[in-house]
Enzyme design. Structure first.
Site, PDB file in Angstrom:
ATOM      1  CB  SER A   1      -0.932   0.038   1.212  1.00  0.00           C
ATOM      2  OG  SER A   1      -1.687   1.235   1.185  1.00  0.00           O
TER       3      SER A   1
ATOM      4  CE  LYS B   1      -3.258  -2.502  -0.376  1.00  0.00           C
ATOM      5  NZ  LYS B   1      -3.501  -2.622  -1.748  1.00  0.00           N
TER       6      LYS B   1
ATOM      7  CG  HIS C   1      -4.693  -0.987   4.148  1.00  0.00           C
ATOM      8  ND1 HIS C   1      -5.001  -0.398   2.930  1.00  0.00           N
ATOM      9  CD2 HIS C   1      -3.901  -0.099   4.792  1.00  0.00           C
ATOM     10  CE1 HIS C   1      -4.415   0.784   2.844  1.00  0.00           C
ATOM     11  NE2 HIS C   1      -3.738   0.993   3.963  1.00  0.00           N
ATOM     12  CG  ASN C   2      -7.175  -1.603  -0.131  1.00  0.00           C
ATOM     13  OD1 ASN C   2      -6.150  -1.462   0.534  1.00  0.00           O
ATOM     14  ND2 ASN C   2      -7.167  -1.612  -1.443  1.00  0.00           N
TER      15      ASN C   2
ATOM     16  CD  GLU D   1      -7.555   3.214   0.688  1.00  0.00           C
ATOM     17  OE1 GLU D   1      -6.535   2.530   0.942  1.00  0.00           O
ATOM     18  OE2 GLU D   1      -7.928   3.459  -0.470  1.00  0.00           O
TER      19      GLU D   1
ATOM     20  CG  HIS E   1     -36.334 -21.372  12.229  1.00  0.00           C
ATOM     21  ND1 HIS E   1     -35.921 -22.365  11.372  1.00  0.00           N
ATOM     22  CD2 HIS E   1     -36.993 -20.468  11.470  1.00  0.00           C
ATOM     23  CE1 HIS E   1     -36.318 -22.068  10.131  1.00  0.00           C
ATOM     24  NE2 HIS E   1     -36.977 -20.927  10.167  1.00  0.00           N
TER      25      HIS E   1
HETATM   26  P1  NDP Z   1      -1.462  -2.303 -14.067  1.00  0.00           P
HETATM   27  O1  NDP Z   1      -2.374  -2.937 -13.082  1.00  0.00           O
HETATM   28  O2  NDP Z   1      -2.024  -1.236 -14.943  1.00  0.00           O
HETATM   29  O3  NDP Z   1      -0.805  -3.454 -14.960  1.00  0.00           O
HETATM   30  C1  NDP Z   1       0.043  -3.151 -16.042  1.00  0.00           C
HETATM   31  C2  NDP Z   1       1.208  -4.123 -16.087  1.00  0.00           C
HETATM   32  O4  NDP Z   1       0.724  -5.472 -16.199  1.00  0.00           O
HETATM   33  C3  NDP Z   1       2.100  -3.877 -17.278  1.00  0.00           C
HETATM   34  O5  NDP Z   1       3.425  -4.113 -16.910  1.00  0.00           O
HETATM   35  C4  NDP Z   1       1.602  -4.933 -18.261  1.00  0.00           C
HETATM   36  O6  NDP Z   1       2.555  -5.283 -19.227  1.00  0.00           O
HETATM   37  C5  NDP Z   1       1.363  -6.076 -17.333  1.00  0.00           C
HETATM   38  N1  NDP Z   1       0.487  -7.104 -17.894  1.00  0.00           N
HETATM   39  C6  NDP Z   1      -0.848  -7.044 -18.064  1.00  0.00           C
HETATM   40  N2  NDP Z   1      -1.317  -8.188 -18.581  1.00  0.00           N
HETATM   41  C7  NDP Z   1      -0.243  -9.013 -18.734  1.00  0.00           C
HETATM   42  C8  NDP Z   1      -0.074 -10.346 -19.201  1.00  0.00           C
HETATM   43  N3  NDP Z   1      -1.127 -11.083 -19.609  1.00  0.00           N
HETATM   44  N4  NDP Z   1       1.170 -10.863 -19.212  1.00  0.00           N
HETATM   45  C9  NDP Z   1       2.226 -10.140 -18.796  1.00  0.00           C
HETATM   46  N5  NDP Z   1       2.131  -8.886 -18.334  1.00  0.00           N
HETATM   47  C10 NDP Z   1       0.905  -8.332 -18.292  1.00  0.00           C
HETATM   48  O7  NDP Z   1      -0.158  -1.717 -13.314  1.00  0.00           O
HETATM   49  P2  NDP Z   1       0.024  -0.967 -11.921  1.00  0.00           P
HETATM   50  O8  NDP Z   1       1.477  -0.657 -11.864  1.00  0.00           O
HETATM   51  O9  NDP Z   1      -0.958   0.126 -11.716  1.00  0.00           O
HETATM   52  O10 NDP Z   1      -0.325  -2.067 -10.835  1.00  0.00           O
HETATM   53  C11 NDP Z   1       0.386  -3.296 -10.760  1.00  0.00           C
HETATM   54  C12 NDP Z   1      -0.254  -4.141  -9.674  1.00  0.00           C
HETATM   55  O11 NDP Z   1      -0.118  -3.481  -8.431  1.00  0.00           O
HETATM   56  C13 NDP Z   1      -1.745  -4.384  -9.869  1.00  0.00           C
HETATM   57  O12 NDP Z   1      -2.068  -5.668  -9.441  1.00  0.00           O
HETATM   58  C14 NDP Z   1      -2.395  -3.367  -8.960  1.00  0.00           C
HETATM   59  O13 NDP Z   1      -3.666  -3.758  -8.532  1.00  0.00           O
HETATM   60  C15 NDP Z   1      -1.393  -3.330  -7.819  1.00  0.00           C
HETATM   61  N6  NDP Z   1      -1.361  -2.107  -7.034  1.00  0.00           N
HETATM   62  C16 NDP Z   1      -1.510  -0.893  -7.609  1.00  0.00           C
HETATM   63  C17 NDP Z   1      -1.485   0.256  -6.850  1.00  0.00           C
HETATM   64  C18 NDP Z   1      -1.602   1.573  -7.492  1.00  0.00           C
HETATM   65  O14 NDP Z   1      -1.652   2.573  -6.766  1.00  0.00           O
HETATM   66  N7  NDP Z   1      -1.622   1.667  -8.813  1.00  0.00           N
HETATM   67  C19 NDP Z   1      -1.299   0.216  -5.406  1.00  0.00           C
HETATM   68  C20 NDP Z   1      -1.086  -1.088  -4.890  1.00  0.00           C
HETATM   69  C21 NDP Z   1      -1.144  -2.194  -5.683  1.00  0.00           C
HETATM   70  P3  NDP Z   1       2.607  -4.505 -20.643  1.00  0.00           P
HETATM   71  O15 NDP Z   1       3.422  -3.280 -20.410  1.00  0.00           O
HETATM   72  O16 NDP Z   1       3.274  -5.476 -21.561  1.00  0.00           O
HETATM   73  O17 NDP Z   1       1.182  -4.195 -21.038  1.00  0.00           O
END
Ligand code: NDP
Length: 477
Positions: free
Chosen positions: A128, A183, A186-187, A190, A453
């Site tokens: 987080s 986590k 936590h959300n 939040e 019941h």
């Molecule tokens: P996204 O959730 O937008 O995911 C994008 C990434 O996933 C890119 O690197 C993309 O690769 C890759 N991807 C998607 N599909 C595939 C696939 N089938 N095979 C391989 N790679 C794939 O990115 P975020 O950085 O926002 O979040 C990453 C994770 O962290 C998520 O699970 C999210 O829920 C979690 N998270 C996010 C927070 C936030 O504030 N954003 C906070 C805490 C957790 P490509 O570049 O090739 O498309």
């Protein structure tokens, strides 16, 4: 050279997490499905530390020292499974896969089990703090085996946020899905925190008659006291922001329909399954969904109700002080409910979660970080078997002092027609728990009447049934 850690998935979160590892002196292998992201990271930030760029999965795995530590930061759901399937065949006994995405803990339990059978440690990890946290220090909630934490823990401690006392905001939460479960809660907390703050804002606006700029000042003052927290701090920032295009308060030009990505909903779904009353968190999720029902709201706009009559001067200021009491008391209830859900999950899945340690790692880095969490930690440290936060003497005393104002604020909200589902749910929870007798006795009577019941009695052991449609005599069931 070989890398101590690898990150695959280099969107905002993965890229910043990789940079955080590198800035802390670790050699980091980096990989992304689309190689241009990897190249962009090396070009823009390559001088921040030691990065090893990998274009293929095989190159990536080969770059890691053993036991390999491989962080997956991709879109949660099917993409996570796809990436695991791509890498797992290339790994060896004892290697560790860390999933830092927002996975559902049930998926994490399944993945952990499947990979354990293949000799690979799987560590579902809650992270987080958003983009900024990933770069400068998030709060980290890893699950998985104790053995994997021995290899991974020191790195996570290094890159995590630090609490005011210097303690790293990471702990081994518990086996398999424990980290992602925590986590999730936590959300949920939040969501509740944000809803309570939103209600406080609306009351200050409609009942105290303050402007957004004045309310921002009120929140700034609250942020120097017991409500000191990241969410209160950013609330003041958002409320004092003026829209450049119109010159109006920003909060007045934003569409009033709140969105959600699903972790709050998961918290409530799980609570329903575990039988844990998280009414405040549920109201927060429902408040967001209600706000999005535009047609329903449009059709309801003409319904009868009072129009709030704003106070002024000293009366308004006195009311604002009462809102602070109501907000604080309701916040204690939200955390009470959230920690109850963690305790219930821990019991259900045999996780043995240390609730004080969870409060401690939320003190820094995460969205709900707050001075207040140090007091929750202290409450559980003093009494690890505390049945409820409300049973802690300090919190009970504070609520006792706040409850008069809490009730007064709800009285004003109800008589003036200002919706306060979060405050109201919190007070109802409090009053229900402290009640000598609940109308649940009547509910049992009704259930026995229409469905046989049965019920238990206050004065004798056993189950009983009244012959309602006969002579109403009582029989032992
Ligand atoms: P996204 O959730 O937008 O995911 C994008 C990434 O996933 C890119 O690197 C993309 O690769 C890759 N991807 C998607 N599909 C595939 C696939 N089938 N095979 C391989 N790679 C794939 O990115 P975020 O950085 O926002 O979040 C990453 C994770 O962290 C998520 O699970 C999210 O829920 C979690 N998270 C996010 C927070 C936030 O504030 N954003 C906070 C805490 C957790 P490509 O570049 O090739 O498309």
């Amino acid at each position: 050279t070989s890398a101590q850690i690898g990150v695959t998935g280099l969107a905002v979160m993965g890229r910043n997490l990789a940079r955080n590892f590198a800035r802390n002196g670790y050699a980091v292998a980096v990989h992304n499905r689309t190689a241009s992201r990897t190249r962009a990271l090396l070009e823009e930030f390559g001088d921040e530390g030691e990065f090893i760029g990998a274009e293929t999965a095989a190159e990536f795995v080969a770059a890691l020292e053993r036991p390999r530590r491989l962080v997956i930061m991709v879109k949660a759901g099917d993409p996570t499974d796809a990436v695991i399937e791509e890498f797992a065949p290339l790994l060896e006994d004892g290697d560790v896969i860390i999933d830092g995405g927002n996975a559902h803990f049930a998926d994490t339990r399944r993945r952990e089990r499947e990979l354990r059978e293949r000799g690979i440690h799987f560590v579902g990890t809650g992270i987080s703090g958003g983009e900024e946290g990933a770069l400068h220090g998030p709060s980290i909630m890893p699950g998985g085996s104790a053995e994997s934490y021995a290899s991974l823990g020191p790195l996570l401690e290094k890159i995590s946020a630090k609490a005011a006392d210097g303690a790293p905001c990471v702990t081994h939460v518990g086996p398999d899905g424990a980290g992602h479960f925590v986590k999730m809660v936590h959300n949920g907390i939040e969501y509740a925190d944000m809803q309570l703050i939103a209600e406080a804002y609306q009351l200050l606006r409609d009942v105290a008659g303050y402007s957004p700029a004045q309310i921002a000042e009120v929140f700034r003052t609250w942020n120097t006291g017991r409500l000191d927290s990241y969410l209160i701090e950013i609330t003041a920032e958002v409320l004092s922001h003026v829209d450049a295009a119109t010159g109006k308060p920003f909060v007045d030009v934003v569409a009033d329909q709140a969105e959600q990505k699903g972790t709050g909903r998961w918290t409530v779904q799980l609570a329903l399954e575990l039988g844990v009353p998280v009414s405040g968190i549920a109201e927060a999720v429902f408040a967001r969904s209600l706000s999005g029902h535009t047609a329903l709201r449009e059709a309801s706009r003409g319904l009868a109700g009072p129009t709030a009559q704003p106070l002024s001067g000293a009366e308004a200021d006195a009311f604002a002080d009462q809102v602070e009491q109501a907000l604080y008391a309701s916040k204690i209830v939200s955390y009470t409910q959230g920690f109850h859900e963690i305790a219930a999950g821990s019991a259900e899945y045999d996780w043995n979660i240390d609730l004080g340690a969870v409060a401690a790692i939320w003190r820094g880095g995460c969205i709900i970080r707050a001075a207040f969490l140090d007091r929750i930690r202290a409450a559980y440290d003093a009494r690890p078997d505390l049945p409820s936060l409300l049973a802690d003497e300090t919190f009970a005393t504070e609520i006792a002092e706040a409850q008069h104002d809490w009730r007064a604020v709800l009285g004003a909200a109800i008589s003036q027609g200002v919706p306060t589902p979060g405050f109201a749910a919190a007070l109802a929870y409090y009053d229900s728990l402290r009640a000598d007798r609940l109308p649940a006795a009547l509910t049992q009577g009704q259930r026995d009447y229409f469905g046989a019941h049965t019920y238990r009695r206050t004065d004798r052991e056993g189950s009983f049934h009244t012959l309602w449609s006969e002579d109403r005599s009582e029989v032992q069931a």
